[in-house]
Motif scaffolding. Sequence first.
Motif, PDB file in Angstrom:
ATOM      1  N   SER A 193       0.810  -1.226   0.000  1.00  0.00           N
ATOM      2  CA  SER A 193       0.000   0.000   0.000  1.00  0.00           C
ATOM      3  C   SER A 193       0.839   1.269   0.000  1.00  0.00           C
ATOM      4  O   SER A 193       0.539   2.194  -0.778  1.00  0.00           O
ATOM      5  CB  SER A 193      -0.955   0.018   1.189  1.00  0.00           C
ATOM      6  OG  SER A 193      -1.935  -0.964   1.044  1.00  0.00           O
ATOM      7  N   PRO A 194       1.883   1.382   0.845  1.00  0.00           N
ATOM      8  CA  PRO A 194       2.670   2.619   0.818  1.00  0.00           C
ATOM      9  C   PRO A 194       3.306   2.889  -0.552  1.00  0.00           C
ATOM     10  O   PRO A 194       3.455   4.044  -0.948  1.00  0.00           O
ATOM     11  CB  PRO A 194       3.735   2.396   1.897  1.00  0.00           C
ATOM     12  CG  PRO A 194       3.105   1.426   2.845  1.00  0.00           C
ATOM     13  CD  PRO A 194       2.294   0.514   1.958  1.00  0.00           C
ATOM     14  N   ASN A 239       0.585   4.263  -2.752  1.00  0.00           N
ATOM     15  CA  ASN A 239       0.276   5.613  -2.289  1.00  0.00           C
ATOM     16  C   ASN A 239       1.343   6.608  -2.756  1.00  0.00           C
ATOM     17  O   ASN A 239       1.017   7.690  -3.261  1.00  0.00           O
ATOM     18  CB  ASN A 239       0.152   5.628  -0.758  1.00  0.00           C
ATOM     19  CG  ASN A 239      -0.364   6.943  -0.239  1.00  0.00           C
ATOM     20  OD1 ASN A 239      -1.443   7.395  -0.612  1.00  0.00           O
ATOM     21  ND2 ASN A 239       0.407   7.575   0.624  1.00  0.00           N
ATOM     22  N   ALA A 289      -3.959   0.935  -3.401  1.00  0.00           N
ATOM     23  CA  ALA A 289      -3.514   1.026  -2.000  1.00  0.00           C
ATOM     24  C   ALA A 289      -4.662   0.706  -1.059  1.00  0.00           C
ATOM     25  O   ALA A 289      -4.475  -0.006  -0.058  1.00  0.00           O
ATOM     26  CB  ALA A 289      -2.953   2.417  -1.714  1.00  0.00           C
ATOM     27  N   ASN A 337      -5.176  -2.395   1.520  1.00  0.00           N
ATOM     28  CA  ASN A 337      -5.347  -2.099   2.951  1.00  0.00           C
ATOM     29  C   ASN A 337      -6.473  -1.081   3.102  1.00  0.00           C
ATOM     30  O   ASN A 337      -6.248   0.118   2.956  1.00  0.00           O
ATOM     31  CB  ASN A 337      -4.049  -1.556   3.553  1.00  0.00           C
ATOM     32  CG  ASN A 337      -4.188  -1.225   5.022  1.00  0.00           C
ATOM     33  OD1 ASN A 337      -5.258  -1.360   5.622  1.00  0.00           O
ATOM     34  ND2 ASN A 337      -3.103  -0.771   5.627  1.00  0.00           N
ATOM     35  N   ASN A 372      -7.796   0.129   5.544  1.00  0.00           N
ATOM     36  CA  ASN A 372      -7.612   1.052   6.673  1.00  0.00           C
ATOM     37  C   ASN A 372      -6.441   2.004   6.465  1.00  0.00           C
ATOM     38  O   ASN A 372      -5.905   2.545   7.429  1.00  0.00           O
ATOM     39  CB  ASN A 372      -7.410   0.266   7.971  1.00  0.00           C
ATOM     40  CG  ASN A 372      -8.676  -0.456   8.369  1.00  0.00           C
ATOM     41  OD1 ASN A 372      -9.767   0.096   8.276  1.00  0.00           O
ATOM     42  ND2 ASN A 372      -8.534  -1.690   8.793  1.00  0.00           N
ATOM     43  N   TYR A 373      -6.070   2.232   5.237  1.00  0.00           N
ATOM     44  CA  TYR A 373      -4.935   3.099   4.920  1.00  0.00           C
ATOM     45  C   TYR A 373      -5.464   4.506   4.641  1.00  0.00           C
ATOM     46  O   TYR A 373      -5.755   4.892   3.508  1.00  0.00           O
ATOM     47  CB  TYR A 373      -4.171   2.525   3.724  1.00  0.00           C
ATOM     48  CG  TYR A 373      -2.809   3.133   3.513  1.00  0.00           C
ATOM     49  CD1 TYR A 373      -1.932   3.326   4.572  1.00  0.00           C
ATOM     50  CD2 TYR A 373      -2.388   3.505   2.255  1.00  0.00           C
ATOM     51  CE1 TYR A 373      -0.677   3.873   4.378  1.00  0.00           C
ATOM     52  CE2 TYR A 373      -1.139   4.047   2.044  1.00  0.00           C
ATOM     53  CZ  TYR A 373      -0.285   4.232   3.109  1.00  0.00           C
ATOM     54  OH  TYR A 373       0.948   4.777   2.913  1.00  0.00           O
ATOM     55  N   ASP A 421      -4.178   7.480   4.585  1.00  0.00           N
ATOM     56  CA  ASP A 421      -3.455   8.384   3.687  1.00  0.00           C
ATOM     57  C   ASP A 421      -3.876   8.201   2.227  1.00  0.00           C
ATOM     58  O   ASP A 421      -3.896   9.164   1.462  1.00  0.00           O
ATOM     59  CB  ASP A 421      -1.947   8.183   3.813  1.00  0.00           C
ATOM     60  CG  ASP A 421      -1.387   8.749   5.107  1.00  0.00           C
ATOM     61  OD1 ASP A 421      -2.115   9.488   5.813  1.00  0.00           O
ATOM     62  OD2 ASP A 421      -0.226   8.450   5.418  1.00  0.00           O
ATOM     63  N   ASN A 480      -8.715   6.866  10.477  1.00  0.00           N
ATOM     64  CA  ASN A 480      -7.661   7.558  11.220  1.00  0.00           C
ATOM     65  C   ASN A 480      -8.139   8.950  11.624  1.00  0.00           C
ATOM     66  O   ASN A 480      -7.889   9.933  10.921  1.00  0.00           O
ATOM     67  CB  ASN A 480      -6.381   7.654  10.387  1.00  0.00           C
ATOM     68  CG  ASN A 480      -5.236   8.265  11.155  1.00  0.00           C
ATOM     69  OD1 ASN A 480      -5.386   8.686  12.305  1.00  0.00           O
ATOM     70  ND2 ASN A 480      -4.073   8.334  10.516  1.00  0.00           N
TER      71      ASN A 480
END
Length: 167
Positions: free
Chosen positions: A14-15, A18, A40, A44, A46-47, A49, A78
């Motif tokens: 995911s990062p 992103n 991303a 995930n 729950n990401y 960003d 978040n």
Amino acid sequence: EDVTVAIGQNTQFSPGFNLRGQIYTAQQNYSSAIADFNSAIIANANYGDAYLNRAIVYKLQNEYSLAIADLNAALIVNPTLMDAYYIRGDIHVSMGNYNDAINDLSMYANNFPDKASVFAARGLAYFQMGKYGEATADLEKAVSLDPGLSADYNTIINESKSKAASK
């Protein structure tokens, strides 16, 4: 290229998606950016960003309802993602949803009291609502934090002061 290699080695990274989406955003390649932010999020859910960054692209494309939905999702996964409050507040100003804008911008300002642009945006929302005292205070604070803004806001500050005095 490095991010693309990393994603090729781990398609659930995911990062990486992103980061590449942010690069595509900077290059104004919005369709590729959205595709990477989607990847991303799929990898995930729950990401936060990735939701935030996809919202930025939607905002740039004036797709405000999609941007708001993504910012809401980002804050659900978040709640400490303060930039989501700022961006959502800014979009609410653009949409004329001034109460929502003031709530979001106040949340951000309470956490980052030294960012001129948040006070400028909130000041404009107050001005549009006819809350001239609050508008003057916020716009003056924005200019005090960033004197370069004075050319942009001095006319509105003076008009706000005048209207506040006549109330």
